[in-house]
Motif scaffolding. Structure first.
Motif, mmCIF file in Angstrom:
data_model
loop_
_atom_site.group_PDB
_atom_site.id
_atom_site.type_symbol
_atom_site.label_atom_id
_atom_site.label_comp_id
_atom_site.label_asym_id
_atom_site.label_seq_id
_atom_site.Cartn_x
_atom_site.Cartn_y
_atom_site.Cartn_z
ATOM 1 N N VAL A 88 16.560 -104.527 -27.620
ATOM 2 C CA VAL A 88 15.559 -103.785 -28.406
ATOM 3 C C VAL A 88 16.443 -103.370 -29.842
ATOM 4 O O VAL A 88 15.714 -102.973 -30.634
ATOM 5 C CB VAL A 88 14.586 -102.675 -27.669
ATOM 6 C CG1 VAL A 88 13.931 -103.097 -26.582
ATOM 7 C CG2 VAL A 88 15.813 -101.573 -27.283
ATOM 8 N N ALA A 89 17.766 -103.413 -29.607
ATOM 9 C CA ALA A 89 18.453 -103.035 -30.885
ATOM 10 C C ALA A 89 18.108 -103.630 -32.232
ATOM 11 O O ALA A 89 17.733 -105.031 -32.204
ATOM 12 C CB ALA A 89 19.788 -103.232 -30.387
ATOM 13 N N ALA A 90 18.123 -102.805 -33.287
ATOM 14 C CA ALA A 90 17.787 -103.472 -34.566
ATOM 15 C C ALA A 90 18.699 -104.528 -35.044
ATOM 16 O O ALA A 90 20.075 -104.584 -35.092
ATOM 17 C CB ALA A 90 17.738 -102.304 -35.439
ATOM 18 N N ARG A 91 18.444 -105.653 -35.607
ATOM 19 C CA ARG A 91 19.044 -106.830 -36.172
ATOM 20 C C ARG A 91 18.620 -107.038 -37.424
ATOM 21 O O ARG A 91 17.373 -106.792 -37.842
ATOM 22 C CB ARG A 91 18.991 -107.898 -35.249
ATOM 23 C CG ARG A 91 19.854 -107.738 -33.845
ATOM 24 C CD ARG A 91 19.416 -108.927 -32.997
ATOM 25 N NE ARG A 91 20.363 -108.728 -31.738
ATOM 26 C CZ ARG A 91 20.184 -108.085 -30.575
ATOM 27 N NH1 ARG A 91 18.971 -107.352 -30.722
ATOM 28 N NH2 ARG A 91 20.815 -107.795 -29.370
ATOM 29 N N LEU A 107 21.880 -103.997 -49.123
ATOM 30 C CA LEU A 107 22.777 -104.583 -48.406
ATOM 31 C C LEU A 107 22.188 -105.195 -47.257
ATOM 32 O O LEU A 107 21.184 -104.470 -46.523
ATOM 33 C CB LEU A 107 23.766 -103.751 -47.944
ATOM 34 C CG LEU A 107 24.534 -103.020 -48.960
ATOM 35 C CD1 LEU A 107 25.571 -101.991 -48.255
ATOM 36 C CD2 LEU A 107 25.118 -103.734 -49.812
ATOM 37 N N GLU A 108 22.007 -106.504 -47.180
ATOM 38 C CA GLU A 108 21.106 -107.194 -46.290
ATOM 39 C C GLU A 108 22.073 -107.606 -45.129
ATOM 40 O O GLU A 108 22.991 -108.543 -45.052
ATOM 41 C CB GLU A 108 20.293 -108.619 -46.479
ATOM 42 C CG GLU A 108 19.306 -108.164 -47.860
ATOM 43 C CD GLU A 108 18.826 -109.377 -48.315
ATOM 44 O OE1 GLU A 108 18.901 -110.489 -47.929
ATOM 45 O OE2 GLU A 108 18.076 -109.234 -49.257
ATOM 46 N N LEU A 109 22.140 -106.852 -43.927
ATOM 47 C CA LEU A 109 23.166 -107.165 -42.851
ATOM 48 C C LEU A 109 22.627 -108.087 -41.741
ATOM 49 O O LEU A 109 22.005 -107.610 -40.976
ATOM 50 C CB LEU A 109 23.544 -105.635 -42.125
ATOM 51 C CG LEU A 109 23.996 -104.513 -43.250
ATOM 52 C CD1 LEU A 109 24.418 -103.511 -42.136
ATOM 53 C CD2 LEU A 109 24.962 -104.991 -44.294
ATOM 54 N N SER A 110 22.729 -109.591 -41.973
ATOM 55 C CA SER A 110 22.215 -110.558 -41.259
ATOM 56 C C SER A 110 23.385 -111.449 -41.123
ATOM 57 O O SER A 110 24.141 -111.786 -42.097
ATOM 58 C CB SER A 110 21.178 -110.799 -41.591
ATOM 59 O OG SER A 110 21.091 -111.631 -42.741
ATOM 60 N N GLY A 111 23.333 -111.971 -40.144
ATOM 61 C CA GLY A 111 24.366 -113.338 -39.770
ATOM 62 C C GLY A 111 25.933 -112.759 -40.144
ATOM 63 O O GLY A 111 26.269 -111.939 -39.590
ATOM 64 N N PRO A 114 13.961 -96.899 -30.227
ATOM 65 C CA PRO A 114 14.142 -98.225 -29.827
ATOM 66 C C PRO A 114 14.104 -99.042 -31.352
ATOM 67 O O PRO A 114 13.112 -98.508 -32.258
ATOM 68 C CB PRO A 114 12.973 -98.721 -28.966
ATOM 69 C CG PRO A 114 12.550 -97.354 -28.421
ATOM 70 C CD PRO A 114 12.941 -96.387 -29.334
ATOM 71 N N GLY A 115 15.141 -99.745 -31.872
ATOM 72 C CA GLY A 115 15.221 -100.480 -33.023
ATOM 73 C C GLY A 115 15.465 -99.681 -34.483
ATOM 74 O O GLY A 115 15.518 -100.059 -35.229
ATOM 75 N N HIS A 116 16.029 -98.265 -34.269
ATOM 76 C CA HIS A 116 16.568 -97.478 -35.051
ATOM 77 C C HIS A 116 17.608 -98.281 -35.709
ATOM 78 O O HIS A 116 18.752 -98.727 -35.097
ATOM 79 C CB HIS A 116 17.008 -96.312 -34.618
ATOM 80 C CG HIS A 116 17.393 -95.186 -35.799
ATOM 81 N ND1 HIS A 116 16.483 -94.727 -36.451
ATOM 82 C CD2 HIS A 116 18.595 -95.141 -36.423
ATOM 83 C CE1 HIS A 116 17.071 -93.679 -37.423
ATOM 84 N NE2 HIS A 116 18.333 -94.055 -37.223
ATOM 85 N N PRO A 117 17.807 -98.480 -37.072
ATOM 86 C CA PRO A 117 19.082 -99.035 -37.819
ATOM 87 C C PRO A 117 20.311 -98.431 -37.497
ATOM 88 O O PRO A 117 20.520 -97.356 -37.647
ATOM 89 C CB PRO A 117 18.658 -99.033 -39.341
ATOM 90 C CG PRO A 117 17.574 -97.961 -39.373
ATOM 91 C CD PRO A 117 16.723 -97.807 -38.152
ATOM 92 N N ALA A 118 21.060 -99.290 -36.742
ATOM 93 C CA ALA A 118 22.536 -98.595 -36.770
ATOM 94 C C ALA A 118 23.602 -99.819 -36.990
ATOM 95 O O ALA A 118 23.111 -101.132 -36.660
ATOM 96 C CB ALA A 118 22.524 -98.234 -35.103
ATOM 97 N N VAL A 119 24.818 -99.488 -37.523
ATOM 98 C CA VAL A 119 25.795 -100.466 -37.452
ATOM 99 C C VAL A 119 26.997 -100.191 -36.415
ATOM 100 O O VAL A 119 27.216 -99.054 -36.049
ATOM 101 C CB VAL A 119 26.521 -100.185 -38.788
ATOM 102 C CG1 VAL A 119 27.513 -101.151 -39.165
ATOM 103 C CG2 VAL A 119 25.545 -100.415 -40.105
ATOM 104 N N LEU A 148 24.385 -108.102 -33.827
ATOM 105 C CA LEU A 148 24.168 -106.446 -34.458
ATOM 106 C C LEU A 148 24.927 -106.708 -35.721
ATOM 107 O O LEU A 148 25.904 -107.363 -35.967
ATOM 108 C CB LEU A 148 24.847 -105.754 -33.247
ATOM 109 C CG LEU A 148 24.041 -105.654 -31.976
ATOM 110 C CD1 LEU A 148 24.751 -104.649 -31.251
ATOM 111 C CD2 LEU A 148 22.658 -105.261 -32.012
ATOM 112 N N PRO A 149 24.317 -106.022 -36.451
ATOM 113 C CA PRO A 149 25.036 -105.692 -37.871
ATOM 114 C C PRO A 149 26.403 -104.703 -37.535
ATOM 115 O O PRO A 149 26.188 -103.867 -36.785
ATOM 116 C CB PRO A 149 24.142 -104.717 -38.635
ATOM 117 C CG PRO A 149 22.722 -104.178 -37.668
ATOM 118 C CD PRO A 149 22.969 -105.254 -36.406
ATOM 119 N N GLY A 150 27.378 -105.271 -38.074
ATOM 120 C CA GLY A 150 28.739 -104.542 -37.544
ATOM 121 C C GLY A 150 29.576 -104.053 -38.834
ATOM 122 O O GLY A 150 29.433 -104.866 -39.877
#
Length: 515
Positions: A105-108, A121-125, A305-310, A348-350
């Motif tokens: 359920v983590a935000a991606r 900033l689009e944090l994907s891939g 659930p799904g809160h934006p986190a790095v 996950l955004p890292g």
């Protein structure tokens, strides 16, 4: 490249022909710039797929068998309510099924917003963004070759510089405002200086949970209301929610809970130091950081659930001869690149640290330390590269001139990330035929060359590429002196605040602002 550096000289000569000069008449469209925010990395992988899986399994074992101590009461309720187990020893342990459920359920593919939507900033891939971070307590005075305590004005100046540097994509608090004795006012002024200096995404931290509400008041004023803030949260909380090894930081956890309720994205930051607060083997240092951040994923998503986190695995390195931190080492670069692979494994955004110099001044040592780790982080596809520019003395000192020089360095780094474009046109032999068989025997002035000057090549703003003869003719320019000149020019032309004037006045009426 900045507008003031739009003139690019092609100084090489061929067959006695005069040098040609190409001028950029207008900024390039975003899609044809040679480098731009969010270029995809991922070409470099220090870990095999098998070893990534081994690190993952070891991290799950650590969470089940060792767990984390010192969670606050509220955190215990949140995590055990989701299925974590509180042992008689006070440690919280995490069953594998729970971790997997929270990962599901983590935000991606999250967006870290900026006040200027063009800077989102689009944090994907494997998209890569570079920015500042840290808590330096000194500023490097390159002209006097000495360190002095950092101030709120220094922080504002750093934010103003970042606002005008194309290759630095976000601004996270880089210095501590040592001129402010009251901790609440320090947090307020830290937030104000960052937001007054730039409309790019801002990261900050809070020294005490009780300060969060007052800082949110300031944020809501800047955003012109809570509703607008929640729609586009432009500040993230850099949260050291753990104290390695494997312990929660109680006050930081309470702060994190308040930030989540307030709609603020979270950087889950684990910053163990290999050989000191993390295991000495690089692989196990990554295991511990991953385990700690997975505990953070459970904590955040059990609460919201799904809160934006790095996913902020930031293992650092010790010089094992002395125990001192060695942020500019090759081992640090490997740790950061390995962490990037783990972020991608979890999708996950890292974020992690790179670009730290152990060198005290912007010299050759600083150059290689900053460049090696930044290029490895970018090629590994790390989403958020923190502390990428400006940091010296293993995070104790911040240098404004190094920030300016770092903009040039990051331009070259991002060109490496972009790689080589192999297309039908780029490998066509038509240009070679026309030059070699029918033409002048060189490519200077050829339409293909002129057409690619701005879209394929990037040019430094302060670095020197002249010949020794030309260098003498233009006065033997010194690199640091040129950085000082550019820094002073940007700061002289920068707006005192990029916050709307009426809002800025209201903020100053409500809070004591030091800069």
């Amino acid at each position: 490249m900045m507008a003031e550096e739009c003139a690019v000289a092609v100084s090489r000569r061929a067959g006695g022909r005069a040098a040609r000069v190409a001028l950029r008449s207008a900024p390039l469209a975003e899609n044809i710039r040679p480098v731009r925010p969010g270029l995809p990395g991922g070409q470099y992988k220090p870990l095999s797929e098998t070893n990534v899986r081994r690190i993952h399994e070891a991290a799950l074992d650590a969470l089940e068998e060792i767990g984390l101590a010192n969670a606050p009461k509220s955190g215990i309720e949140i995590m055990t309510g989701a299925g974590a187990i509180l042992g008689d020893d006070g440690r919280i342990r995490f069953p594998r099924a729970l971790v997997e459920d929270m990962l599901a359920v983590a935000a991606r593919d999250i967006t870290l917003y900026a006040r200027d939507p063009k800077q989102d900033l689009e944090l994907s891939g494997t998209r890569v963004y570079y920015g500042t971070a840290g808590a330096a307590v000194h500023v490097v005075d390159v002209e006097k070759r000495e360190y002095r305590e950092s101030t709120a004005k220094d922080l504002l100046n750093a934010a103003q510089l970042v606002h005008h540097l194309d290759n630095v994509h976000f601004f996270q608090r880089a210095m501590v405002c040592r001129d402010i004795p009251d901790n609440f006012l320090m947090d307020i002024n830290t937030l104000y200086a960052c937001c007054a200096g730039t409309t790019k995404h801002v990261g900050t931290s809070f020294s005490d949970p009780s300060h969060v509400e007052g800082c949110f008041d300031l944020i809501h004023m800047i955003a012109d209301g809570e509703e607008k803030w929640r729609a586009r949260p432009f500040v993230s909380n850099s949260n050291c929610f753990v104290v390695p090894p494997m312990k929660f930081a109680e006050e930081s956890c309470v702060t994190m809970e308040k930030c989540i309720r307030g709609g603020m994205p979270i950087l889950l930051l684990s910053a163990g130091q290999a050989g000191a607060t993390a295991p000495a083997p690089l692989a196990t240092a990554i295991v511990q950081a991953v385990a700690e951040c997975l505990a953070g994923v459970v904590y955040v998503n059990a609460m919201s659930p799904g809160h934006p986190a790095v996913f902020g695995t930031w293992p650092f390195v010790s010089d094992l001869r002395t125990g001192a931190m060695s942020g500019g080492s090759g081992e640090q670069a490997l740790l950061t690149a390995g962490c990037a692979q783990m972020h991608q494994f979890y999708r996950l955004p890292g974020g992690a640290a790179a670009g730290i110099a152990d060198a005290k001044l912007p010299d050759m040592q600083a150059g290689w330390e900053q460049a090696i780790s930044n290029v490895m982080a970018g090629l590994s596809g790390l989403n958020m590269v923190y502390e990428a520019v400006g940091m010296h003395a293993s995070l104790l000192g911040f240098c404004l001139e190094s920030l300016v020089l770092g903009d040039d360095m990051l331009g070259q780094v991002q060109r490496c990330i972009r790689g080589i474009d192999v297309t039908e046109d780029s490998v066509s032999l038509e240009t070679m035929r026309s030059v070699c068989l029918d033409g002048p025997g060189h490519y200077l002035g050829h339409p293909q060359t002129l057409g690619l000057m701005q879209t394929e090549y990037i040019y430094p703003a302060v670095a020197d590429r002249t010949s020794p003869k030309e260098w003498v003719e233009i006065g033997r320019p010194d690199l640091v002196a040129r950085a000082i000149e550019r820094k002073n020019r940007i700061l002289a032309e920068a707006a005192p605040s990029v916050i709307a004037p009426e809002i800025d006045r209201a903020i100053r009426d409500k809070f004591r602002i030091y800069c």
